[in-house]
Enzyme design. Sequence first.
Site, PDB file in Angstrom:
ATOM      1  N   CYS A 218      92.568 -61.318 -69.140  1.00 30.38           N
ATOM      2  CA  CYS A 218      93.704 -60.513 -68.682  1.00 30.38           C
ATOM      3  C   CYS A 218      94.767 -60.527 -69.769  1.00 30.38           C
ATOM      4  O   CYS A 218      94.625 -61.203 -70.778  1.00 30.38           O
ATOM      5  CB  CYS A 218      94.289 -61.117 -67.414  1.00 30.38           C
TER       6      CYS A 218
ATOM      7  N   ARG B 198      92.940 -55.576 -72.584  1.00 31.16           N
ATOM      8  CA  ARG B 198      92.474 -56.885 -72.123  1.00 31.16           C
ATOM      9  C   ARG B 198      92.081 -56.859 -70.645  1.00 31.16           C
ATOM     10  O   ARG B 198      91.461 -57.800 -70.154  1.00 31.16           O
ATOM     11  CB  ARG B 198      93.554 -57.955 -72.315  1.00 31.16           C
TER      12      ARG B 198
ATOM     13  N   TRP C 231      91.903 -58.321 -65.463  1.00 35.56           N
ATOM     14  CA  TRP C 231      90.468 -58.068 -65.506  1.00 35.56           C
ATOM     15  C   TRP C 231      89.875 -59.050 -64.513  1.00 35.56           C
ATOM     16  O   TRP C 231      89.765 -60.235 -64.768  1.00 35.56           O
ATOM     17  CB  TRP C 231      89.903 -58.313 -66.903  1.00 35.56           C
TER      18      TRP C 231
ATOM     19  N   ASN D   3      96.168 -65.953 -67.295  1.00 34.44           N
ATOM     20  CA  ASN D   3      94.955 -65.412 -67.935  1.00 34.44           C
ATOM     21  C   ASN D   3      94.003 -66.583 -68.145  1.00 34.44           C
ATOM     22  O   ASN D   3      94.355 -67.570 -68.785  1.00 34.44           O
ATOM     23  CB  ASN D   3      95.287 -64.778 -69.283  1.00 34.44           C
ATOM     24  N   GLY D   4      92.819 -66.497 -67.566  1.00 34.76           N
ATOM     25  CA  GLY D   4      91.851 -67.588 -67.712  1.00 34.76           C
ATOM     26  C   GLY D   4      91.101 -67.808 -66.411  1.00 34.76           C
ATOM     27  O   GLY D   4      91.121 -66.944 -65.519  1.00 34.76           O
TER      28      GLY D   4
ATOM     29  N   GLU E 237      66.822 -55.298 -79.049  1.00 34.92           N
ATOM     30  CA  GLU E 237      68.291 -55.171 -79.055  1.00 34.92           C
ATOM     31  C   GLU E 237      68.801 -54.946 -80.477  1.00 34.92           C
ATOM     32  O   GLU E 237      69.686 -54.118 -80.711  1.00 34.92           O
ATOM     33  CB  GLU E 237      68.941 -56.413 -78.432  1.00 34.92           C
TER      34      GLU E 237
ATOM     35  N   LYS F 295      71.045 -51.638 -81.684  1.00 31.96           N
ATOM     36  CA  LYS F 295      72.357 -51.734 -82.341  1.00 31.96           C
ATOM     37  C   LYS F 295      72.362 -50.932 -83.642  1.00 31.96           C
ATOM     38  O   LYS F 295      73.277 -50.167 -83.926  1.00 31.96           O
ATOM     39  CB  LYS F 295      72.724 -53.198 -82.625  1.00 31.96           C
TER      40      LYS F 295
ATOM     41  N   GLU G  58      72.236 -47.101 -82.858  1.00 30.75           N
ATOM     42  CA  GLU G  58      73.367 -46.459 -82.177  1.00 30.75           C
ATOM     43  C   GLU G  58      74.636 -46.416 -83.012  1.00 30.75           C
ATOM     44  O   GLU G  58      75.456 -45.516 -82.840  1.00 30.75           O
ATOM     45  CB  GLU G  58      73.618 -47.107 -80.810  1.00 30.75           C
TER      46      GLU G  58
ATOM     47  N   HIS H 174      47.743 -52.285 -84.201  1.00 28.74           N
ATOM     48  CA  HIS H 174      47.198 -51.255 -83.297  1.00 28.74           C
ATOM     49  C   HIS H 174      47.841 -49.893 -83.554  1.00 28.74           C
ATOM     50  O   HIS H 174      47.830 -49.017 -82.696  1.00 28.74           O
ATOM     51  CB  HIS H 174      47.402 -51.683 -81.834  1.00 28.74           C
TER      52      HIS H 174
ATOM     53  N   LYS I  71      80.968 -45.322 -73.701  1.00 28.14           N
ATOM     54  CA  LYS I  71      80.821 -46.722 -73.311  1.00 28.14           C
ATOM     55  C   LYS I  71      80.037 -46.851 -72.011  1.00 28.14           C
ATOM     56  O   LYS I  71      79.151 -47.678 -71.867  1.00 28.14           O
ATOM     57  CB  LYS I  71      82.190 -47.370 -73.155  1.00 28.14           C
TER      58      LYS I  71
HETATM   59  C1  AGP Z   1      74.592 -50.506 -75.714  1.00 31.69           C
HETATM   60  O1  AGP Z   1      75.208 -50.874 -76.868  1.00 31.69           O
HETATM   61  C2  AGP Z   1      74.957 -49.164 -75.232  1.00 31.69           C
HETATM   62  N1  AGP Z   1      76.338 -49.016 -75.091  1.00 31.69           N
HETATM   63  C3  AGP Z   1      74.186 -48.695 -74.001  1.00 31.69           C
HETATM   64  O2  AGP Z   1      72.824 -48.750 -74.293  1.00 31.69           O
HETATM   65  C4  AGP Z   1      74.444 -49.514 -72.740  1.00 31.69           C
HETATM   66  O3  AGP Z   1      73.888 -50.782 -72.848  1.00 31.69           O
HETATM   67  C5  AGP Z   1      73.826 -48.801 -71.545  1.00 31.69           C
HETATM   68  O4  AGP Z   1      74.421 -47.535 -71.422  1.00 31.69           O
HETATM   69  C6  AGP Z   1      73.977 -49.598 -70.258  1.00 31.69           C
HETATM   70  O5  AGP Z   1      75.316 -49.741 -69.947  1.00 31.69           O
HETATM   71  P1  AGP Z   1      75.714 -50.715 -68.738  1.00 31.69           P
HETATM   72  O6  AGP Z   1      75.361 -52.106 -69.113  1.00 31.69           O
HETATM   73  O7  AGP Z   1      77.196 -50.515 -68.586  1.00 31.69           O
HETATM   74  O8  AGP Z   1      74.974 -50.244 -67.531  1.00 31.69           O
END
Ligand code: AGP
Length: 609
Positions: free
Chosen positions: A2, A28, A75, A101-102, A481, A485, A488, A504, A604
């Site tokens: 927060c 935050r 938050w 905050n914490g 993962e 990264k 994207e 394969h 996001k």
């Molecule tokens: C990951 O870096 C991306 N922003 C995206 O793949 C994300 O993980 C995906 O849209 C799922 O989001 P969520 O965890 O909010 O459901």
Amino acid sequence: MCGIFGCILKEENAAPVIHAALKRLEYRGYDSVGEATLHNGQLFIKKDQGKIDEVHKIHNLDDLPGNIGIGHTRWATHGAPLQVNAHPHVDCTGQIAVVHNGIIENFAELKQELENRGHEFKSKTDTEVIAHLIERALEANPSLGLADAVLDTVKKLEGSYAIAVISAKEPDKVVCARHESPLVVGVNENAVYFASDLPAVLPLTNKAVIVDDGELVILTLGQYQIKKIADSSLVSREPKLIDWAPEMAVKQGYPHFMLKEIHEQPECLRNTLRLQEHYLDLMATFLDRAREVYLVACGTSYHACLAASYMLSKLAFLPTYPVIASEFIEQHGKSVNIDSTILAVSQSGETTDTLASVQVARQRAATVLGLTNAIGSTLTRVSRVYIGQQSGPEIGVAATKTFTSQLSVMAQVALRLAKKRGKVSQDEMDYLAERLNKMPDTVDTIVRTQEEKMKQVAKKYKDAKIFFFLGRGISTATAYEGRLKLMEIAYVPAIAFPAGESKHGPISLVEPGFPVVFVCPKDETRKTLIGNIMEMKARGASIIAVMEEGDEEIKRLADDYVEVPKGIPDVLSPISYVIPLQLFAYYMAVERGFNPDTPRNLAKSVTVK
Ligand code: AGP
């Protein structure tokens, strides 16, 4: 995570200054906001759920009297984002107000004690106990001043906190204290301020004092006095001149939110180790009873599900189906039933494909469990049991700290289920729990010692046209993962698959200089993985290895390598082995001139099908 802020001003009213500062701290936390001011020995409070602008429209956060006040933007971790859980929180007399905050880990037992003494609680938060504890201290010893009552109180708290307290009985001061959560004080000739971090004070003054762990600060007009909580000894510390632009300050000196969030992972992992045992046990109980378990999510959260499926099967002998949410309905929509359990994982708690899967499952009477970073999100409202992972807001579109926190939570659930089922010995349980508790420090070591290395590796490969990311066992999830990264934020095509699949098909793509990233912890898969590395090397591939510190054999095979501390159990390895891959993707994006925080074509939270 927060944001707290407050001030004592010579002339003007504090409320408009607090309101503006909370806006600067909104990154935050933004699910509820509140302010408290003192005027003529009276406490005035305005607070509500919602974003600051929404609450301001309804309540006018500039319109509270008095030159002294505290504020908070939230938050949620304990208690849904509702007005009653918004800060400031007060004691029974309504004379003492607290912002925090914490996470107070021992709040439940403290609350019980106070309720047994007749204290009445209004909220579901951990924070409210602080106001009542201060009230109790002053009741027990009326000669105690506010500062000493706060000192007495914080000694009873376990967990993390940055708090600020005002009291109508001592209307000339603000008392703050800090343990782990950040706190700064700002001064100029007409005012004194405190805040969770610099962005809030910098537009008001560039003279700031960083408050250290275990310190209490008494603010009066134009002054601050620092004391050590342990022995009340005075600490003298001059303000430093801060020459950061406000934009830089929000990122705490980091060039991008993504890099800041990569560096925040140790703190976030510590927060995951402070989750309420009750909910971890409850989730383990539901999984224990389940006839079949689907782990459903998208993107990075799906990779957390993939890793979790290894943890649950290897530790608790619970087979699960990790499913990409956009495929769940098509693949399982007709078979999911009352005996099914869905564990939906979503940092935002709002991803449409994940929620759509949950809805179909609920319509067919399946049990829905949730893991999210957003308390109050839709996923929390549709889950039978949910766990809030407490990572704080993640501004960078590329998920980093929320991924490692998801893994830490799932490891804790898997360990509890393993214990419930008696599948692992007490020694192994203790060993794994000890390694998990050490993970925040382990990740801190990796970020500090390997960042420069990954920067150099990224510089070397910045013009590469394609990458492979390979792993075996649970490291397959880490490889996926790492691949996501890079794609994207640096827009480099990359393919990830279990290393055993190379021969394969995919290996046909490999030619001299073809970069292949291998995730190679020292676990049962290592021997066969070395075979896969040899296969690639035989075709001239450039091997980039994420390996255990001092692993000479892999070091000999690799063209470039990055080291992760020794002795990380395989079921926990994604939490640490993904860090170099996050840094690699970040520096590749920077090297290629892209802004890692706002990758093209992405948002996001994906709320479209
Ligand atoms: C990951 O870096 C991306 N922003 C995206 O793949 C994300 O993980 C995906 O849209 C799922 O989001 P969520 O965890 O909010 O459901």
